[in-house]
Write an enzyme that holds these catalytic residues in place. Structure first.
Site, PDB file in Angstrom:
ATOM      1  N   GLY A   1      44.807  43.944  36.016  1.00 50.99           N
ATOM      2  CA  GLY A   1      44.703  44.433  37.288  1.00 50.99           C
ATOM      3  C   GLY A   1      44.689  43.345  38.213  1.00 50.99           C
ATOM      4  O   GLY A   1      45.409  42.474  37.918  1.00 50.99           O
ATOM      5  N   ASN A   2      44.402  43.671  39.588  1.00 49.59           N
ATOM      6  CA  ASN A   2      44.474  42.582  40.457  1.00 49.59           C
ATOM      7  C   ASN A   2      44.051  41.202  40.156  1.00 49.59           C
ATOM      8  O   ASN A   2      44.819  40.122  40.326  1.00 49.59           O
ATOM      9  CB  ASN A   2      43.863  43.303  41.748  1.00 49.59           C
ATOM     10  CG  ASN A   2      44.252  42.342  42.991  1.00 49.59           C
ATOM     11  OD1 ASN A   2      43.451  42.106  43.889  1.00 49.59           O
ATOM     12  ND2 ASN A   2      45.570  42.219  43.508  1.00 49.59           N
TER      13      ASN A   2
ATOM     14  N   GLY B   1      42.751  40.480  37.025  1.00 48.05           N
ATOM     15  CA  GLY B   1      43.227  40.171  35.744  1.00 48.05           C
ATOM     16  C   GLY B   1      44.561  39.348  35.694  1.00 48.05           C
ATOM     17  O   GLY B   1      44.688  38.379  35.017  1.00 48.05           O
TER      18      GLY B   1
ATOM     19  N   PHE C   1      35.515  49.807  31.318  1.00 44.23           N
ATOM     20  CA  PHE C   1      36.330  50.129  30.273  1.00 44.23           C
ATOM     21  C   PHE C   1      35.825  48.889  29.091  1.00 44.23           C
ATOM     22  O   PHE C   1      36.734  49.301  27.880  1.00 44.23           O
ATOM     23  CB  PHE C   1      37.877  49.732  30.487  1.00 44.23           C
ATOM     24  CG  PHE C   1      38.344  50.610  31.695  1.00 44.23           C
ATOM     25  CD1 PHE C   1      38.172  52.013  31.601  1.00 44.23           C
ATOM     26  CD2 PHE C   1      38.927  50.036  32.910  1.00 44.23           C
ATOM     27  CE1 PHE C   1      38.699  52.889  32.536  1.00 44.23           C
ATOM     28  CE2 PHE C   1      39.431  50.845  33.939  1.00 44.23           C
ATOM     29  CZ  PHE C   1      39.138  52.202  33.869  1.00 44.23           C
TER      30      PHE C   1
ATOM     31  N   ALA D   1      41.230  38.249  44.778  1.00 42.99           N
ATOM     32  CA  ALA D   1      42.409  37.936  44.054  1.00 42.99           C
ATOM     33  C   ALA D   1      43.785  37.687  44.615  1.00 42.99           C
ATOM     34  O   ALA D   1      44.335  36.507  44.375  1.00 42.99           O
ATOM     35  CB  ALA D   1      42.590  39.370  43.017  1.00 42.99           C
TER      36      ALA D   1
ATOM     37  N   LYS E   1      26.582  41.621  44.291  1.00 37.76           N
ATOM     38  CA  LYS E   1      27.067  41.367  45.766  1.00 37.76           C
ATOM     39  C   LYS E   1      28.149  42.622  45.995  1.00 37.76           C
ATOM     40  O   LYS E   1      28.076  42.955  47.227  1.00 37.76           O
ATOM     41  CB  LYS E   1      28.083  40.217  45.700  1.00 37.76           C
ATOM     42  CG  LYS E   1      29.196  40.056  44.532  1.00 37.76           C
ATOM     43  CD  LYS E   1      30.337  39.646  44.908  1.00 37.76           C
ATOM     44  CE  LYS E   1      31.384  40.320  44.072  1.00 37.76           C
ATOM     45  NZ  LYS E   1      32.607  39.711  43.999  1.00 37.76           N
TER      46      LYS E   1
ATOM     47  N   ARG F   1      37.007  45.113  48.410  1.00 45.55           N
ATOM     48  CA  ARG F   1      37.436  46.751  48.344  1.00 45.55           C
ATOM     49  C   ARG F   1      36.004  47.520  48.447  1.00 45.55           C
ATOM     50  O   ARG F   1      36.029  48.747  49.094  1.00 45.55           O
ATOM     51  CB  ARG F   1      37.794  46.989  46.874  1.00 45.55           C
ATOM     52  CG  ARG F   1      38.871  46.428  46.421  1.00 45.55           C
ATOM     53  CD  ARG F   1      38.987  46.532  44.941  1.00 45.55           C
ATOM     54  NE  ARG F   1      39.881  45.743  44.401  1.00 45.55           N
ATOM     55  CZ  ARG F   1      40.090  45.646  42.981  1.00 45.55           C
ATOM     56  NH1 ARG F   1      39.520  46.382  42.186  1.00 45.55           N
ATOM     57  NH2 ARG F   1      41.202  44.974  42.660  1.00 45.55           N
TER      58      ARG F   1
ATOM     59  N   GLN G   1      33.854  48.393  42.220  1.00 44.11           N
ATOM     60  CA  GLN G   1      32.959  48.407  41.379  1.00 44.11           C
ATOM     61  C   GLN G   1      31.559  48.436  41.814  1.00 44.11           C
ATOM     62  O   GLN G   1      30.490  49.087  40.970  1.00 44.11           O
ATOM     63  CB  GLN G   1      32.853  46.827  40.671  1.00 44.11           C
ATOM     64  CG  GLN G   1      34.135  46.553  39.900  1.00 44.11           C
ATOM     65  CD  GLN G   1      34.252  47.264  38.473  1.00 44.11           C
ATOM     66  OE1 GLN G   1      33.873  46.775  37.557  1.00 44.11           O
ATOM     67  NE2 GLN G   1      34.717  48.284  38.476  1.00 44.11           N
TER      68      GLN G   1
HETATM   69  N1  LIG Z   1      40.407  41.966  42.765  1.00 43.82           N
HETATM   70  C1  LIG Z   1      39.389  41.197  43.024  1.00 43.82           C
HETATM   71  O1  LIG Z   1      39.627  40.494  44.200  1.00 43.82           O
HETATM   72  C2  LIG Z   1      38.518  40.525  42.005  1.00 43.82           C
HETATM   73  C3  LIG Z   1      38.204  39.400  42.204  1.00 43.82           C
HETATM   74  C4  LIG Z   1      37.021  38.968  41.427  1.00 43.82           C
HETATM   75  C5  LIG Z   1      36.567  39.817  40.429  1.00 43.82           C
HETATM   76  N2  LIG Z   1      36.916  40.978  40.324  1.00 43.82           N
HETATM   77  C6  LIG Z   1      36.476  41.788  38.982  1.00 43.82           C
HETATM   78  O2  LIG Z   1      37.632  41.719  37.950  1.00 43.82           O
HETATM   79  C7  LIG Z   1      37.471  42.766  37.183  1.00 43.82           C
HETATM   80  C8  LIG Z   1      38.760  43.306  37.178  1.00 43.82           C
HETATM   81  O3  LIG Z   1      39.283  43.794  38.272  1.00 43.82           O
HETATM   82  P1  LIG Z   1      40.905  43.790  38.533  1.00 43.82           P
HETATM   83  O4  LIG Z   1      40.800  43.577  39.944  1.00 43.82           O
HETATM   84  O5  LIG Z   1      41.579  43.170  37.635  1.00 43.82           O
HETATM   85  O6  LIG Z   1      41.168  45.271  38.275  1.00 43.82           O
HETATM   86  P2  LIG Z   1      41.786  46.546  39.310  1.00 43.82           P
HETATM   87  O7  LIG Z   1      40.798  47.239  39.745  1.00 43.82           O
HETATM   88  O8  LIG Z   1      42.805  45.995  40.190  1.00 43.82           O
HETATM   89  O9  LIG Z   1      42.770  47.188  38.221  1.00 43.82           O
HETATM   90  C9  LIG Z   1      42.331  48.257  37.438  1.00 43.82           C
HETATM   91  C10 LIG Z   1      42.813  47.893  35.892  1.00 43.82           C
HETATM   92  O10 LIG Z   1      42.173  48.844  35.024  1.00 43.82           O
HETATM   93  C11 LIG Z   1      43.160  49.151  33.991  1.00 43.82           C
HETATM   94  N3  LIG Z   1      42.887  50.480  33.514  1.00 43.82           N
HETATM   95  C12 LIG Z   1      42.869  51.819  34.006  1.00 43.82           C
HETATM   96  N4  LIG Z   1      42.517  52.502  33.165  1.00 43.82           N
HETATM   97  C13 LIG Z   1      42.443  51.875  32.116  1.00 43.82           C
HETATM   98  C14 LIG Z   1      41.642  52.336  30.816  1.00 43.82           C
HETATM   99  N5  LIG Z   1      41.516  53.478  30.457  1.00 43.82           N
HETATM  100  N6  LIG Z   1      41.272  51.434  30.069  1.00 43.82           N
HETATM  101  C15 LIG Z   1      41.521  49.970  30.286  1.00 43.82           C
HETATM  102  N7  LIG Z   1      42.010  49.723  31.354  1.00 43.82           N
HETATM  103  C16 LIG Z   1      42.471  50.700  32.348  1.00 43.82           C
HETATM  104  C17 LIG Z   1      44.467  49.109  34.804  1.00 43.82           C
HETATM  105  O11 LIG Z   1      45.654  49.087  34.131  1.00 43.82           O
HETATM  106  C18 LIG Z   1      44.337  48.040  35.692  1.00 43.82           C
HETATM  107  O12 LIG Z   1      44.770  47.038  34.973  1.00 43.82           O
HETATM  108  C19 LIG Z   1      36.400  43.771  37.769  1.00 43.82           C
HETATM  109  O13 LIG Z   1      35.094  43.482  37.107  1.00 43.82           O
HETATM  110  C20 LIG Z   1      36.245  43.497  39.423  1.00 43.82           C
HETATM  111  O14 LIG Z   1      34.886  43.684  40.034  1.00 43.82           O
HETATM  112  C21 LIG Z   1      38.209  41.297  40.934  1.00 43.82           C
END
Ligand SMILES: NC(=O)c1ccc[n+]([C@@H]2O[C@H](COP(=O)([O-])OP(=O)(O)OC[C@H]3O[C@@H](n4cnc5c(N)ncnc54)[C@H](O)[C@@H]3O)[C@@H](O)[C@H]2O)c1
EC number: 1.1.1.8
Length: 391
Positions: free
Chosen positions: A43-44, A46, A129, A185, A245, A310, A339
């Site tokens: 994701g973003n 990841g 997930f 991210a 947070k 978000r 989240q």
């Molecule tokens: N985005 C940020 O700025 C940020 C920063 C720090 C921490 N985080 C945390 O990082 C973690 C990952 O968030 P993100 O931003 O990479 O995700 P995201 O919300 O951007 O994306 C969702 C992800 O989930 C995947 N997905 C959808 N359906 C699915 C399924 N059934 N099984 C498995 N995967 C599936 C999608 O392919 C995508 O990769 C979260 O816990 C988030 O809180 C995010």
């Protein structure tokens, strides 16, 4: 030395007293066999962390195998597979558009294949997930594999409230630390300077320097000129702040959406920080209070998240449109997830089980607004009313 410089040194001495953090430089000897790394999640955040890790694996071939795999939940994007787009155009057009990814980062849609012969797994998926991912991985991961969880949230089940790193350890039998910090991210992906915290306990079966993952290896894996890493031991502290947070940020989004301005947002953050620390003290006594104010994963992450992540956006739209949380999440986030919406429910269920709801008035108010349509304009009273029970 001038009096001003003296005062500055004194202040810095106070701020750093008792701190045990790693230095900002990376110093590493070659290892016996370079560590092979896989990132699970695209994701973003990841994809951003996969970029960071791939840059470092390429930069330290004496420590890491240069090729890094990223497990991708396969999606069709206008008739093309997302993995094919990433592997040919080196961009994650859906979750991190406009950012070029290193060519040693390879997208793999096959979860089991992506962890074959791996030494380090970095978990980075929305936490809802995780149970399914872990059950698929069971039996395919060697117990000597080490892991870092970048996830935000808790696992709440029959065993009570559990850190996600502990859940991964329990499900897969591997040592797991955490990474968390003031890290939006996209800003990290654009290589704007930020800090982060990695926390990891050296396990009992540690095989020795140069053979196993330690704090120096983790520093080398995540530290970049634009992404400064501090490595500490307090996995619980950084994970608690990282999860909670997002609940506080929903509260900030409500007051912002109501047009109440910065004072109200600061008030929510003040109450929220207190509840985060209290939650740590009550349920994870091993967490260290100084983590909350000394580390990027503590108050710095709270400030960043409450300034415009978000969760704030979703809550703000709930306030301005009257729509429910799920409609707002869908409308704003293009398949990504806020989240805090899940975490506030998990926290509520856990606090209810322990009879501690009244000790956490803000967390409870956010839950009631999201799930039971309590009017958000009553937020100050909800916090104060519940506060009275404390005396
Ligand atoms: N985005 C940020 O700025 C940020 C920063 C720090 C921490 N985080 C945390 O990082 C973690 C990952 O968030 P993100 O931003 O990479 O995700 P995201 O919300 O951007 O994306 C969702 C992800 O989930 C995947 N997905 C959808 N359906 C699915 C399924 N059934 N099984 C498995 N995967 C599936 C999608 O392919 C995508 O990769 C979260 O816990 C988030 O809180 C995010």
């Amino acid at each position: 030395m001038s009096a001003a410089a003296d005062r500055l040194n004194l202040t810095s001495g106070h701020l750093n007293a008792g701190r045990k953090r790693s230095s900002s430089s990376v110093s590493l000897k070659a290892v016996e066999k370079p560590f092979k790394v896989t990132v699970i999640g695209s994701g973003n955040w990841g994809t951003t962390i996969a970029k960071v890790v791939a840059e470092n694996c390429k930069g330290y071939p004496e420590v890491f195998a240069p090729l890094v795999q990223m497990w991708v939940f396969e999606e069709d994007i206008n008739g093309e597979k997302l993995t094919e787009i990433i592997n040919t155009r080196h961009q994650n057009v859906k979750y991190l558009p406009g950012i070029t990814l290193p060519d040693n980062l390879v997208a793999n849609p096959d979860l089991i294949d992506s962890v074959k012969d791996v030494d380090i797994i970095v978990f980075n998926i929305p936490h809802q997930f995780l149970p399914r991912i872990c059950s698929q991985l069971k039996g395919h991961v060697n117990p000597h594999v080490r892991a870092i969880s970048c996830l935000k949230g808790f696992e709440v089940g029959a065993k009570g409230v559990q850190l996600l790193s502990s859940y991964i350890t329990e499900e897969l039998g591997i040592q797991c630390g955490a990474l968390s910090g003031a890290n939006i991210a996209t800003e990290v992906a654009q290589e704007h300077w930020s800090e982060t915290t990695v926390a990891y306990h050296i396990p009992k079966d540690f095989r020795g320097e140069g053979k196993d993952v330690d704090h120096k290896v983790l520093k080398a894996l995540f530290h970049r000129p634009y992404f400064h890493v501090s490595v500490i031991e307090d996995v619980a502290g950084i994970s608690i702040c990282g999860a909670l947070k997002n609940v506080v940020a929903l509260g900030c989004g409500f007051v912002e959406g109501l047009g109440w301005g910065n004072n109200a947002s600061a008030a929510i953050q003040r109450v929220g920080l207190g509840e985060i620390i209290r939650f740590g003290q009550m349920f994870f006594p091993e967490s260290r209070e100084e983590t909350y104010y000394q580390e990027s994963a503590g108050v710095a992450d709270l400030i960043t998240t409450c300034a415009g992540g978000r969760n704030v956006k979703v809550a703000r739209l709930m306030a301005t449109s009257g729509k429910d949380a799920w409609e707002c999440e869908k409308e704003l986030l293009n398949g990504q997830s806020a989240q805090g919406l899940i975490t506030c429910k998990e926290v509520h269920e856990w606090l209810e089980t322990c009879g501690s709801v009244e000790d956490f008035p803000l967390f409870e108010a956010v839950y009631q607004i999201v799930y039971n349509n309590y009017p958000m304009k009553n937020l100050p009273d909800m916090i104060e009313e519940l506060d009275l029970h404390e005396d």
